[in-house]
Design a protein around this motif. Structure first.
Motif, PDB file in Angstrom:
ATOM      1  N   ILE A 141       1.440  -3.755  -1.038  1.00 17.48           N
ATOM      2  CA  ILE A 141       2.838  -3.495  -1.389  1.00 17.48           C
ATOM      3  C   ILE A 141       2.905  -2.568  -2.586  1.00 17.48           C
ATOM      4  N   ILE A 142       1.926  -2.662  -3.477  1.00 19.13           N
ATOM      5  CA  ILE A 142       1.871  -1.753  -4.626  1.00 19.13           C
ATOM      6  C   ILE A 142       1.563  -0.342  -4.145  1.00 19.13           C
ATOM      7  N   LEU A 143       0.552  -0.209  -3.295  1.00 16.28           N
ATOM      8  CA  LEU A 143       0.162   1.099  -2.772  1.00 16.28           C
ATOM      9  C   LEU A 143       1.306   1.745  -1.990  1.00 16.28           C
ATOM     10  N   ALA A 144       2.059   0.945  -1.251  1.00 22.67           N
ATOM     11  CA  ALA A 144       3.145   1.471  -0.418  1.00 22.67           C
ATOM     12  C   ALA A 144       4.229   2.137  -1.248  1.00 22.67           C
ATOM     13  N   PHE A 145       4.430   1.665  -2.469  1.00 20.87           N
ATOM     14  CA  PHE A 145       5.499   2.213  -3.299  1.00 20.87           C
ATOM     15  C   PHE A 145       4.983   3.139  -4.397  1.00 20.87           C
ATOM     16  N   PHE A 146       3.720   3.565  -4.274  1.00 14.54           N
ATOM     17  CA  PHE A 146       3.224   4.651  -5.108  1.00 14.54           C
ATOM     18  C   PHE A 146       4.031   5.909  -4.812  1.00 14.54           C
ATOM     19  N   PRO A 147       4.168   6.830  -5.765  1.00 18.03           N
ATOM     20  CA  PRO A 147       4.641   8.170  -5.415  1.00 18.03           C
ATOM     21  C   PRO A 147       3.707   8.753  -4.348  1.00 18.03           C
ATOM     22  N   LYS A 148       4.255   9.514  -3.410  1.00 15.64           N
ATOM     23  CA  LYS A 148       3.485   9.992  -2.263  1.00 15.64           C
ATOM     24  C   LYS A 148       2.212  10.739  -2.668  1.00 15.64           C
ATOM     25  N   GLU A 149       2.323  11.579  -3.673  1.00 14.46           N
ATOM     26  CA  GLU A 149       1.155  12.359  -4.108  1.00 14.46           C
ATOM     27  C   GLU A 149       0.050  11.447  -4.619  1.00 14.46           C
ATOM     28  N   VAL A 171      -7.709   5.154   8.116  1.00 11.95           N
ATOM     29  CA  VAL A 171      -6.749   5.750   7.194  1.00 11.95           C
ATOM     30  C   VAL A 171      -5.445   6.139   7.881  1.00 11.95           C
ATOM     31  N   ASP A 172      -5.497   6.585   9.121  1.00 10.39           N
ATOM     32  CA  ASP A 172      -4.267   6.955   9.829  1.00 10.39           C
ATOM     33  C   ASP A 172      -3.407   5.721  10.113  1.00 10.39           C
ATOM     34  N   LYS A 173      -4.054   4.640  10.517  1.00  6.78           N
ATOM     35  CA  LYS A 173      -3.317   3.395  10.748  1.00  6.78           C
ATOM     36  C   LYS A 173      -2.724   2.895   9.435  1.00  6.78           C
ATOM     37  N   LEU A 174      -3.489   3.019   8.357  1.00  3.00           N
ATOM     38  CA  LEU A 174      -3.013   2.563   7.054  1.00  3.00           C
ATOM     39  C   LEU A 174      -1.789   3.361   6.616  1.00  3.00           C
ATOM     40  N   ARG A 175      -1.821   4.675   6.820  1.00  4.67           N
ATOM     41  CA  ARG A 175      -0.657   5.496   6.464  1.00  4.67           C
ATOM     42  C   ARG A 175       0.596   5.017   7.207  1.00  4.67           C
ATOM     43  N   LEU A 176       0.442   4.699   8.467  1.00  2.00           N
ATOM     44  CA  LEU A 176       1.562   4.222   9.270  1.00  2.00           C
ATOM     45  C   LEU A 176       2.081   2.889   8.736  1.00  2.00           C
ATOM     46  N   VAL A 177       1.167   1.991   8.428  1.00  2.00           N
ATOM     47  CA  VAL A 177       1.545   0.675   7.895  1.00  2.00           C
ATOM     48  C   VAL A 177       2.230   0.823   6.536  1.00  2.00           C
ATOM     49  N   LEU A 178       1.737   1.725   5.709  1.00  2.00           N
ATOM     50  CA  LEU A 178       2.341   1.944   4.392  1.00  2.00           C
ATOM     51  C   LEU A 178       3.777   2.451   4.519  1.00  2.00           C
ATOM     52  N   GLU A 179       4.008   3.347   5.469  1.00  2.00           N
ATOM     53  CA  GLU A 179       5.359   3.868   5.673  1.00  2.00           C
ATOM     54  C   GLU A 179       6.285   2.771   6.207  1.00  2.00           C
ATOM     55  N   GLU A 180       5.787   1.969   7.133  1.00  2.00           N
ATOM     56  CA  GLU A 180       6.586   0.857   7.662  1.00  2.00           C
ATOM     57  C   GLU A 180       6.912  -0.141   6.549  1.00  2.00           C
ATOM     58  N   GLY A 185      10.552  -2.855   2.988  1.00  4.92           N
ATOM     59  CA  GLY A 185      10.676  -3.492   1.686  1.00  4.92           C
ATOM     60  C   GLY A 185       9.780  -4.700   1.505  1.00  4.92           C
ATOM     61  N   TYR A 186       8.866  -4.918   2.435  1.00  4.88           N
ATOM     62  CA  TYR A 186       7.914  -6.018   2.290  1.00  4.88           C
ATOM     63  C   TYR A 186       6.647  -5.683   3.077  1.00  4.88           C
ATOM     64  N   ALA A 187       5.565  -6.384   2.762  1.00  2.00           N
ATOM     65  CA  ALA A 187       4.293  -6.229   3.473  1.00  2.00           C
ATOM     66  C   ALA A 187       3.880  -7.580   4.032  1.00  2.00           C
ATOM     67  N   ILE A 188       3.215  -7.545   5.151  1.00  2.00           N
ATOM     68  CA  ILE A 188       2.661  -8.770   5.726  1.00  2.00           C
ATOM     69  C   ILE A 188       1.228  -8.488   6.161  1.00  2.00           C
ATOM     70  N   SER A 189       0.358  -9.423   5.932  1.00  2.00           N
ATOM     71  CA  SER A 189      -1.048  -9.251   6.312  1.00  2.00           C
ATOM     72  C   SER A 189      -1.555 -10.514   6.987  1.00  2.00           C
ATOM     73  N   LYS A 190      -2.476 -10.315   7.913  1.00  2.00           N
ATOM     74  CA  LYS A 190      -3.102 -11.435   8.626  1.00  2.00           C
ATOM     75  C   LYS A 190      -4.612 -11.224   8.618  1.00  2.00           C
ATOM     76  N   SER A 191      -5.312 -12.162   8.030  1.00  2.00           N
ATOM     77  CA  SER A 191      -6.785 -12.144   7.993  1.00  2.00           C
ATOM     78  C   SER A 191      -7.334 -10.825   7.460  1.00  2.00           C
ATOM     79  N   GLU A 192      -6.754 -10.331   6.365  1.00  2.00           N
ATOM     80  CA  GLU A 192      -7.234  -9.070   5.796  1.00  2.00           C
ATOM     81  C   GLU A 192      -8.233  -9.267   4.659  1.00  2.00           C
TER      82      GLU A 192
END
Length: 256
Positions: A141-149, A171-180, A185-192
């Motif tokens: 959730i912290i990474l998701a709200f970093f400035p894009k750069e 990394v491509d999947k992660l970028r998609l998850v970060l945008e979602e 406004g929230y993150a959810i993780s399972k067995s990460e």
């Protein structure tokens, strides 16, 4: 009230005008305060001498730089852990699940406070534990709200490692998850970070609108079934917003 200095009270009321008005003339201050001209003149002179007010070439008054210095000191001294702890206790009591507070530390996330679940079966997370920013709801959730750069710089240098069966290492999947995540406004993780666990996190912002941490619920998968997730998500976002507001954050878009 009789024990309070009336001049100080009137000066405070005068300064409060500048929460709404950026600049005011002498006559405007008299009209807005209803205070006699001689008293306003005396207070303005004292407040200007002390640096609380500035007067420009058009004889308009505005808040002085001293307020900027004081404001920055207050902001710098806000301790997210101290502010968050009472809110975390409410969230834990309402859900009976473990609550974690994480902040960014370098290129990692660090757990700085935790409250255990009231259930006998619980996760063990130590204060001081570090996690990569890409793995787990609260770090991500912290990474998701970093400035894009800044986010892209991190993604280019990070060395992905699988910590559990659900860790995202593409990394491509992660970028998609970060945008979602950013949109929701929230993150959810399972067995990460650990197998058979689920976590839900929302961001914490400071007075500048910068992400400074994450608040999460976490527990065994069996207690985070699909029917309970909407309730948990709503509560995590609500309590993260409360912490952010206590940190001086005035926005609310991500918490809706």
């Amino acid at each position: 009230m009789q024990n309070k200095n009336k001049t100080v009270i009137k000066s405070k009321d005068l300064l409060t005008l500048f929460l709404i008005h950026s600049k005011l003339s002498f006559n405007e201050i008299i009209q807005l305060t209803g205070t006699p001209k001689t008293s306003v003149h005396r207070m303005l002179g004292s407040l200007e001498d002390m640096g609380f007010l500035d007067k420009d070439e058009d004889n308009l008054y505005s808040l002085g730089l001293l307020f900027l210095q004081f404001g920055q000191l207050v902001a710098d001294r806000l301790d997210v852990r101290e502010i968050a702890l009472p809110v975390m206790k409410k969230l834990r009591d309402e859900t009976e699940e473990a609550v974690n507070l994480i902040i960014k530390d370098g290129d990692e996330a660090m757990y700085v406070e935790k409250l255990d679940s009231t259930h006998p079966v619980r996760l063990y997370t130590a204060v001081g534990r570090r996690s990569p920013l890409y793995a787990g709801a609260c770090p991500r959730i912290i990474l998701a709200f970093f400035p894009k750069e800044e986010q892209e710089q991190y993604l280019k240098i990070v060395d992905f490692k699988a910590y559990a069966s659900g860790t995202i290492t593409d990394v491509d999947k992660l970028r998609l998850v970060l945008e979602e995540t950013r949109q929701a406004g929230y993150a959810i993780s399972k067995s990460e970070l650990e197998d058979h666990t689920t976590a839900i996190a929302a961001p914490i912002f400071n007075h500048k609108g910068q992400v400074v941490g994450g608040l999460s619920l976490a527990g065994p998968d069996i207690r985070f079934q699909a029917e309970r997730l909407p309730e948990f998500i709503k509560k995590v976002k609500k309590h993260a917003q409360e912490v952010s507001e206590k940190m001086g954050y005035a926005g609310d878009v991500v918490y809706k």
